[in-house]
Design a protein around this motif. Structure first.
Motif, PDB file in Angstrom:
ATOM      1  N   SER A 162      -4.009   0.587  -2.151  1.00 50.19           N
ATOM      2  CA  SER A 162      -3.213  -0.534  -2.637  1.00 50.19           C
ATOM      3  C   SER A 162      -2.486  -0.120  -3.913  1.00 50.19           C
ATOM      4  O   SER A 162      -3.051   0.546  -4.783  1.00 50.19           O
ATOM      5  N   ASP A 192       0.848  -1.196   0.000  1.00 54.19           N
ATOM      6  CA  ASP A 192       0.000   0.000   0.000  1.00 54.19           C
ATOM      7  C   ASP A 192       0.884   1.248   0.000  1.00 54.19           C
ATOM      8  O   ASP A 192       2.028   1.225   0.455  1.00 54.19           O
ATOM      9  N   SER A 219      -7.089   0.081   1.009  1.00 53.10           N
ATOM     10  CA  SER A 219      -5.826  -0.626   1.207  1.00 53.10           C
ATOM     11  C   SER A 219      -5.983  -2.104   0.914  1.00 53.10           C
ATOM     12  O   SER A 219      -7.068  -2.677   1.048  1.00 53.10           O
ATOM     13  N   LEU A 220      -4.853  -2.710   0.540  1.00 53.91           N
ATOM     14  CA  LEU A 220      -4.837  -4.165   0.383  1.00 53.91           C
ATOM     15  C   LEU A 220      -4.609  -4.842   1.720  1.00 53.91           C
ATOM     16  O   LEU A 220      -5.052  -5.960   1.941  1.00 53.91           O
ATOM     17  N   ALA A 239       0.020  -7.533   3.424  1.00 56.42           N
ATOM     18  CA  ALA A 239      -1.190  -8.127   2.859  1.00 56.42           C
ATOM     19  C   ALA A 239      -0.977  -9.623   2.691  1.00 56.42           C
ATOM     20  O   ALA A 239       0.155 -10.094   2.537  1.00 56.42           O
TER      21      ALA A 239
END
Length: 234
Positions: A51, A43, A75-76, A82
Motif C-alpha cells: 500500500s 498499491d 496491499s491495501l 481499495a
C-alpha cells in the motif's frame, strides 16, 4: 438514511510535484469526510504490491478502516483498488470481482451494514480500451446479479470514459443511473469526467460534486468526486 460515497484515483500518492506524499493524500481523505471511499492506484505495481498509504497512518489519522480482502498482506486492496469505510460501518463480506483484463486493472466488492441496512459497494478501475471497458462493466453487473441478499448498490471508480453519455457506461442500463459529478482529470485543469458513480434505483441523489481544494489539486493527477445519497424510508 443518508450516506456520502466518494471515489479517488490517488496516483500511488504521487502528486503534481512528482513527490510521493501519502500524508497529503490522507489529508485529502479527511477533507472529503465521506462515509465510504473507493480508491484506485492505492498499491504499488511491483514487488510485494505494498500500500502507498501506511496502514497505521490510516488507523491513526483518519476516521476510516480498510475493507479487508485478505489477498496480499502488504496491499491495501486488489490491483490498486481499495475500499475505506468509517468505523461505525460494519463489513458483512468482501471480495474481488473477476474482470476480463489486459492491463493490471480490477474491481472489488463489499457488502456493508450501516444503520441496520445492508448495502453493496463496488470499487473499480476500468481499462483504457473501450471494448474491454464494456466487457468489464458487464462482468461487474453480472457479479452483482449473482450476489445473494439483493440490496441498494453503488459502483464507483475511475472509468476512463471521456464521453458523458456514451461508451462503456451505457452498459449500466436503466434503472441504473450513472452520475457524473463533474470534470476530475487532470487535476491541474480538469477536462474530463473520468471518475463516475453508478447507483441502483434504491437511492435518491441529494448532492454531488468534484472535491477541488488547493490540496487535492496537487496531491494526485485526479480530483476526488463524491455523491450524497439517501435511502427513502419504506
Amino acid at each position: 438514511m443518508e450516506l456520502t460515497f466518494a471515489t479517488y484515483n490517488i496516483h500511488k500518492a504521487v502528486g503534481l510535484d512528482r513527490r510521493r506524499d501519502p500524508d497529503r493524500i490522507i489529508a485529502v481523505l479527511n477533507e472529503l469526510d465521506a462515509d465510504v471511499l473507493a480508491l484506485q492506484e492505492a498499491d504499488r505495481r511491483i514487488g510485494r504490491r505494498e500500500s502507498v498509504l501506511p496502514l497505521e497512518h490510516i488507523e491513526e489519522y483518519t476516521p476510516y478502516r480498510p475493507v479487508p480482502l485478505n489477498h496480499r498482506p502488504h496491499s491495501l486492496g486488489w490491483h490498486g483498488n481499495a475500499l475505506l469505510v468509517k468505523r461505525h460501518i460494519r463489513v458483512a463480506e468482501a471480495g474481488v470481482v473477476p474482470l476480463p483484463v489486459i492491463e493490471p486493472r480490477g474491481a472489488i466488492r463489499a457488502d456493508l451494514i450501516a444503520g441496520g441496512q445492508r448495502l453493496r459497494v463496488v470499487g473499480m478501475h476500468l481499462d483504457l480500451s473501450g471494448l474491454r471497458r464494456r466487457q468489464q462493466v458487464r462482468a461487474i453487473l453480472a457479479h452483482i446479479d449473482r450476489c445473494g441478499h439483493p440490496c441498494p448498490t453503488v459502483a464507483m471508480g475511475d472509468c476512463n470514459e471521456w464521453g458523458l453519455h456514451r461508451g462503456a457506461l451505457r452498459e449500466f442500463h436503466a434503472p441504473w443511473r450513472v452520475l457524473a459529478p463533474g470534470r476530475s482529470f487532470p487535476s491541474r485543469r480538469p477536462l474530463a469526467a473520468l471518475d463516475r458513480i453508478a447507483v441502483s434505483p434504491d437511492w435518491q441523489l441529494a448532492e454531488m460534486a468534484v472535491h477541488h481544494s488547493p490540496l487535492s489539486a496537487q496531491a494526485s493527477d485526479h480530483l476526488p468526486v463524491w455523491a450524497r445519497l439517501e435511502l427513502p424510508k419504506k
